[in-house]
Design an enzyme around this catalytic site. Structure first.
Site, PDB file in Angstrom:
ATOM      1  N   HIS A   1      56.483  43.073  40.419  1.00 26.89           N
ATOM      2  CA  HIS A   1      55.770  43.736  39.311  1.00 26.89           C
ATOM      3  C   HIS A   1      56.328  45.150  39.210  1.00 26.89           C
ATOM      4  O   HIS A   1      56.256  45.906  40.191  1.00 26.89           O
ATOM      5  CB  HIS A   1      54.273  43.803  39.604  1.00 26.89           C
TER       6      HIS A   1
ATOM      7  N   HIS B   1      50.810  33.258  38.168  1.00 22.47           N
ATOM      8  CA  HIS B   1      50.298  33.413  39.533  1.00 22.47           C
ATOM      9  C   HIS B   1      49.224  32.343  39.728  1.00 22.47           C
ATOM     10  O   HIS B   1      48.304  32.231  38.900  1.00 22.47           O
ATOM     11  CB  HIS B   1      49.636  34.781  39.711  1.00 22.47           C
TER      12      HIS B   1
ATOM     13  N   GLU C   1      47.163  32.041  44.985  1.00 25.52           N
ATOM     14  CA  GLU C   1      47.312  33.206  45.873  1.00 25.52           C
ATOM     15  C   GLU C   1      45.988  33.345  46.632  1.00 25.52           C
ATOM     16  O   GLU C   1      45.923  33.133  47.837  1.00 25.52           O
ATOM     17  CB  GLU C   1      47.628  34.462  45.050  1.00 25.52           C
TER      18      GLU C   1
ATOM     19  N   ASP D   1      56.777  41.219  45.428  1.00 25.54           N
ATOM     20  CA  ASP D   1      55.517  41.401  44.698  1.00 25.54           C
ATOM     21  C   ASP D   1      55.339  42.859  44.243  1.00 25.54           C
ATOM     22  O   ASP D   1      55.689  43.193  43.117  1.00 25.54           O
ATOM     23  CB  ASP D   1      54.329  40.926  45.546  1.00 25.54           C
TER      24      ASP D   1
HETATM   25  N1  ADE Z   1      49.496  42.187  39.886  1.00 25.29           N
HETATM   26  C1  ADE Z   1      50.308  42.865  40.697  1.00 25.29           C
HETATM   27  N2  ADE Z   1      50.402  42.247  41.878  1.00 25.29           N
HETATM   28  C2  ADE Z   1      49.634  41.149  41.816  1.00 25.29           C
HETATM   29  C3  ADE Z   1      49.335  40.095  42.712  1.00 25.29           C
HETATM   30  N3  ADE Z   1      49.830  40.050  43.945  1.00 25.29           N
HETATM   31  N4  ADE Z   1      48.503  39.121  42.303  1.00 25.29           N
HETATM   32  C4  ADE Z   1      47.986  39.161  41.083  1.00 25.29           C
HETATM   33  N5  ADE Z   1      48.249  40.122  40.198  1.00 25.29           N
HETATM   34  C5  ADE Z   1      49.067  41.104  40.555  1.00 25.29           C
HETATM   35 ZN    ZN Z   2      52.523  39.073  41.909  1.00 28.12          ZN
END
Ligand code: ADE
Ligand code: ZN
Length: 338
Positions: free
Chosen positions: A19, A197, A200, A278
């Site tokens: 990101h 995503h 997670e 990430d």
């Molecule tokens: N935005 C930035 N990092 C993130 C993550 N690990 N999971 C979800 N949204 C995000």
């Molecule tokens: Zn992410």
């Protein structure tokens, strides 16, 4: 013989899950805040770093959005992106696919164009000055509503040449992919690739939804896929890539110890996993630090590290010919440094 550290440093690789707002290092954040006369809660690099101690994803996101709040001018987005490219390039990342979160900025009154122009100008410089190839992925914030995502998609339609794909990020629990089915239908109709995503913090069910409803080409994270054998089989059969982020998982308490990380299990089950950073400015490292930490924790061999680097290119949105060229480079590196 090349040490594992040196082997990881030198191996050609792609990064597919970064990101751009998560690459904003504390020093640059404070510098930009100062020039924009923007007050932030944390007054020094030390204070910021001390705050980077998260209990879960939401804890992190609260600070991440606060940090991104210093970005106002096109030059701010340029400077953040260029700083990221230089760091990533120094780690032998030859191809980079980055996420950006326009709603984080448009919700604060910053123009979509300002964000996109700044980021894209740096990516152009990355191509011309560093020879890096890049793809840009626009993420919708899943804690916001479908209308807001649809408006953001409408902005992106004018920039299809620059934006390769759309994705889905932010607070996962309580915001399943199904909430954005219509937005993703529209995005695919417009020719965007899709990623999301999923798994997670959320359950395997969210990964099913990402596949079946959003029709994603790639799953970001995907840790919880291992809870569902049938899902694992589908992901393996369809060669759906998982962009795995070990240090993120540790920092956000998705796992308690890197030794418990599911990466090796993923590889054993035939899943197309790659290693990514990430939000490197927040989680203690860029892609090489991620390779190194997980290699140490799981005692990965040079063969396994090579497989992960090859997977990163296989999983990318590069054209087939370019992919093959990169995979050959990785193999050559392995043969010369094994
Ligand atoms: N935005 C930035 N990092 C993130 C993550 N690990 N999971 C979800 N949204 C995000
Ligand atoms: Zn992410």
């Amino acid at each position: 013989m090349t040490t594992v550290e040196d082997f990881i440093t030198g191996i050609p690789k792609a990064e597919l899950h970064l990101h751009i707002e998560g690459s904003l290092e504390p020093e640059l954040m404070l510098e930009i805040a100062k020039r924009n006369k923007k007050e932030i809660k944390y007054k020094s690099v030390g204070e910021l770093k001390k705050a980077y101690d998260f209990g879960n994803l939401q804890d992190f996101l609260d600070i991440y959005y606060e940090g991104a709040g210093v970005l106002i001018e096109e030059q701010d987005f340029y400077d953040m992106t260029w700083a990221c490219l230089e760091r990533v390039y120094a780690q032998n990342v030859l191809h980079l696919e980055i996420f950006f979160d326009p709603q984080t900025h448009t919700d604060r009154g910053i123009e979509f164009q300002t964000v996109l122009k700044g980021i894209n100008r740096a990516l152009e410089d990355g191509k011309n000055k560093l020879g890096m190839t890049t793809k840009l992925i626009m993420c919708f914030l899943r804690h916001l509503d479908e209308d807001s995502a649809m408006k953001t998609l409408e902005e992106a339609i004018n920039h299809k040449k620059i934006i390769a794909a759309v994705g889905l990020d932010s607070s996962e629990l309580g915001h399943p992919p199904s909430k954005f089915q219509r937005v993703f239908d529209q995005a695919r109709q417009e020719g965007f690739l899709t990623v999301a995503h999923a798994g997670e913090e959320g359950p395997a069910e969210y990964i099913w939804e990402a596949l079946n409803l959003l029709k994603v080409s790639r799953v970001d994270h995907g840790n919880h896929s291992l809870d569902d054998e049938e899902l694992v089989q589908i992901l393996a059969d369809r060669k759906i890539p998982l962009t795995v982020c070990p240090l993120s998982n540790l920092k956000l308490k998705v796992i308690n110890d890197l030794k418990d990380h599911p990466l090796r299990k993923m590889l054993e089950k035939g899943l197309l996993a790659s290693i990514n950073s990430d939000d490197p400015a927040y989680f203690g490292g860029y892609v090489n630090e991620n390779y190194l930490a997980i290699s140490k924790a799981l005692d990965l061999s040079k063969e396994e590290i090579t497989q992960l680097a090859k997977n990163s290119f296989v999983s990318s949105f590069l054209e087939e010919e370019a992919k093959q060229k990169m995979i050959n480079k990785v193999e050559k590196y392995y043969q010369e440094n094994r």
